[in-house]
Design a protein around this motif. Structure first.
Motif, mmCIF file in Angstrom:
data_model
loop_
_atom_site.group_PDB
_atom_site.id
_atom_site.type_symbol
_atom_site.label_atom_id
_atom_site.label_comp_id
_atom_site.label_asym_id
_atom_site.label_seq_id
_atom_site.Cartn_x
_atom_site.Cartn_y
_atom_site.Cartn_z
ATOM 1 N N ASP A 146 39.788 20.143 13.723
ATOM 2 C CA ASP A 146 39.770 21.124 15.319
ATOM 3 C C ASP A 146 40.478 21.068 15.424
ATOM 4 N N VAL A 147 40.900 22.153 16.354
ATOM 5 C CA VAL A 147 42.319 22.548 16.546
ATOM 6 C C VAL A 147 42.638 21.307 17.491
ATOM 7 N N HIS A 148 41.634 20.288 17.957
ATOM 8 C CA HIS A 148 41.984 19.139 19.426
ATOM 9 C C HIS A 148 42.571 18.263 18.405
ATOM 10 N N VAL A 149 42.146 17.710 17.179
ATOM 11 C CA VAL A 149 42.168 16.976 15.829
ATOM 12 C C VAL A 149 43.560 16.654 15.371
ATOM 13 N N HIS A 150 44.095 18.287 15.315
ATOM 14 C CA HIS A 150 45.530 18.515 15.092
ATOM 15 C C HIS A 150 46.586 18.591 15.806
ATOM 16 N N ARG A 151 46.294 18.709 17.287
ATOM 17 C CA ARG A 151 47.481 18.823 18.054
ATOM 18 C C ARG A 151 47.413 17.366 18.150
ATOM 19 N N VAL A 152 46.263 16.907 18.388
ATOM 20 C CA VAL A 152 46.907 15.545 18.826
ATOM 21 C C VAL A 152 47.544 14.059 18.022
ATOM 22 N N VAL A 153 46.714 14.097 16.659
ATOM 23 C CA VAL A 153 48.132 13.629 15.780
ATOM 24 C C VAL A 153 49.227 13.490 15.843
ATOM 25 N N ASN A 154 49.523 15.572 15.764
ATOM 26 C CA ASN A 154 50.670 15.792 15.598
ATOM 27 C C ASN A 154 51.339 15.526 16.641
ATOM 28 N N ARG A 155 50.302 15.420 17.546
ATOM 29 C CA ARG A 155 51.810 15.016 18.876
ATOM 30 C C ARG A 155 51.761 13.606 19.029
ATOM 31 N N TRP A 156 51.259 12.821 18.427
ATOM 32 C CA TRP A 156 51.525 11.597 18.298
ATOM 33 C C TRP A 156 52.303 10.837 18.197
ATOM 34 N N GLY A 157 52.825 12.106 16.103
ATOM 35 C CA GLY A 157 53.460 11.410 15.329
ATOM 36 C C GLY A 157 53.183 10.626 14.226
ATOM 37 N N TYR A 158 51.691 10.553 14.721
ATOM 38 C CA TYR A 158 50.947 10.500 13.621
ATOM 39 C C TYR A 158 51.600 11.053 12.055
ATOM 40 N N VAL A 159 50.705 12.210 12.259
ATOM 41 C CA VAL A 159 51.444 13.792 11.067
ATOM 42 C C VAL A 159 52.807 14.471 11.386
ATOM 43 N N GLN A 160 52.272 14.898 10.575
ATOM 44 C CA GLN A 160 54.051 16.268 10.911
ATOM 45 C C GLN A 160 52.828 17.554 10.311
ATOM 46 N N THR A 161 52.503 18.931 10.479
ATOM 47 C CA THR A 161 51.659 18.968 9.318
ATOM 48 C C THR A 161 51.773 20.857 10.315
ATOM 49 N N LYS A 162 51.852 21.963 10.186
ATOM 50 C CA LYS A 162 52.102 22.924 10.790
ATOM 51 C C LYS A 162 50.433 23.504 10.988
ATOM 52 N N GLN A 163 49.227 22.849 9.905
ATOM 53 C CA GLN A 163 47.923 23.469 9.655
ATOM 54 C C GLN A 163 46.972 22.982 9.381
ATOM 55 N N PRO A 164 45.744 23.130 10.181
ATOM 56 C CA PRO A 164 44.595 21.950 10.363
ATOM 57 C C PRO A 164 44.331 21.396 8.260
ATOM 58 N N GLU A 165 44.236 22.725 7.919
ATOM 59 C CA GLU A 165 44.086 22.216 6.959
ATOM 60 C C GLU A 165 44.963 21.325 5.923
ATOM 61 N N GLN A 166 46.403 21.420 6.487
ATOM 62 C CA GLN A 166 47.868 19.881 5.823
ATOM 63 C C GLN A 166 47.492 19.025 6.647
ATOM 64 N N THR A 167 46.573 18.500 7.881
ATOM 65 C CA THR A 167 46.249 17.683 8.422
ATOM 66 C C THR A 167 45.263 17.121 8.178
ATOM 67 N N LEU A 168 44.320 17.476 7.423
ATOM 68 C CA LEU A 168 43.028 16.949 6.835
ATOM 69 C C LEU A 168 43.117 16.080 5.646
ATOM 70 N N LYS A 169 44.306 16.761 4.598
ATOM 71 C CA LYS A 169 44.509 15.862 3.542
ATOM 72 C C LYS A 169 45.664 15.353 3.875
ATOM 73 N N LYS A 170 46.501 14.626 5.227
ATOM 74 C CA LYS A 170 47.563 13.852 5.652
ATOM 75 C C LYS A 170 46.499 12.659 6.363
ATOM 76 N N LEU A 171 45.477 12.601 7.379
ATOM 77 C CA LEU A 171 44.518 11.907 7.313
ATOM 78 C C LEU A 171 43.979 11.588 6.456
ATOM 79 N N GLU A 172 43.216 12.263 5.399
ATOM 80 C CA GLU A 172 42.630 11.434 4.313
ATOM 81 C C GLU A 172 42.983 10.461 3.443
ATOM 82 N N ALA A 173 44.688 10.929 3.255
ATOM 83 C CA ALA A 173 45.766 10.084 2.336
ATOM 84 C C ALA A 173 46.152 8.880 3.714
#
Length: 220
Positions: A146-173
């Protein structure tokens, strides 16, 4: 991402930090006994663009009247809209719930299959709700972004994505499968109450030693 970033350690710290705050809506409803895949999916649809503080009471009001596809379909649309009052787009969601209930009854014999592809084939169900319902109700390894997960993991620097859908794929990997359900369970309340969209509580945050604070210009 900082070299010493350890996701398991970070999530353990997050779990301790969110203890004073309410659980994410789907997990709270699960603990109250609304634990079927259908109930979880319905509540997730109710939650779309709606705060948890509204999602939970609206879901409970609906479940007092209907908890199965047959019971949902037996409620006429105007009454269903009234029951959904408080959520965003109650008219649209009423028709969505009717449509889902109808398909479950007529195509799946009244039993919603615990299958991601089936869930996203239902009109009004996207990846976030499909994964969240599967993860919470069945324990299947599924990541809900969701918007919170997307924001948090990008703020951490754990992923670098623009959209939640991209974040999902990165996190699954990147995330171990045993942590997939925990991602939303932990990061939704963490992002809502601590790592907030504006003025995050960085000065007192337990994750600060590992966080890159990407995009943070001002904080508490």
């Amino acid at each position: 991402m900082k070299p010493d970033f350890d996701l398991g350690l970070v999530l353990r710290e997050v779990e301790k930090a969110i203890q004073p705050y309410p659980k994410a809506a789907m997990f709270e409803l699960f603990e109250q006994g609304y634990d079927t895949l259908f109930e979880q999916l319905i509540s997730c649809i109710i939650s779309i663009r709606t705060l948890d503080e509204t999602t939970i009471p609206v879901s409970l009001r609906l479940f007092e009247q209907a908890r199965t596809p047959e019971q949902i379909l037996a409620i006429d649309i105007p009454t269903l809209i009234d029951l959904l009052y408080g959520t965003t787009y109650p008219d649209q969601k009423a028709y969505t719930l009717h449509g889902i209930a109808d398909r479950i009854i007529n195509e799946f014999g009244g039993e919603l299959p615990a299958d991601y592809e089936t869930l996203i084939s239902l009109k009004g169900v996207g990846p976030k709700c499909a994964n969240l319902a599967l993860g919470v109700a069945t324990g299947q390894a599924a990541i809900s972004v969701d918007v919170h997960v997307h924001r948090v993991v990008n703020r951490w620097g754990y992923v670098q994505t623009k959209q939640p859908e991209q974040t999902l794929k990165k996190l699954e990997a990147q995330v171990p499968r045993e942590q997939w359900v925990n991602i939303n369970r932990l990061l939704m309340p963490f992002g809502k109450h601590i790592c907030t969209g504006s003025l995050p509580r960085c000065s007192t945050c337990v994750v600060l030693p590992w966080c890159e604070q990407v995009g943070v210009e001002r904080h508490r």
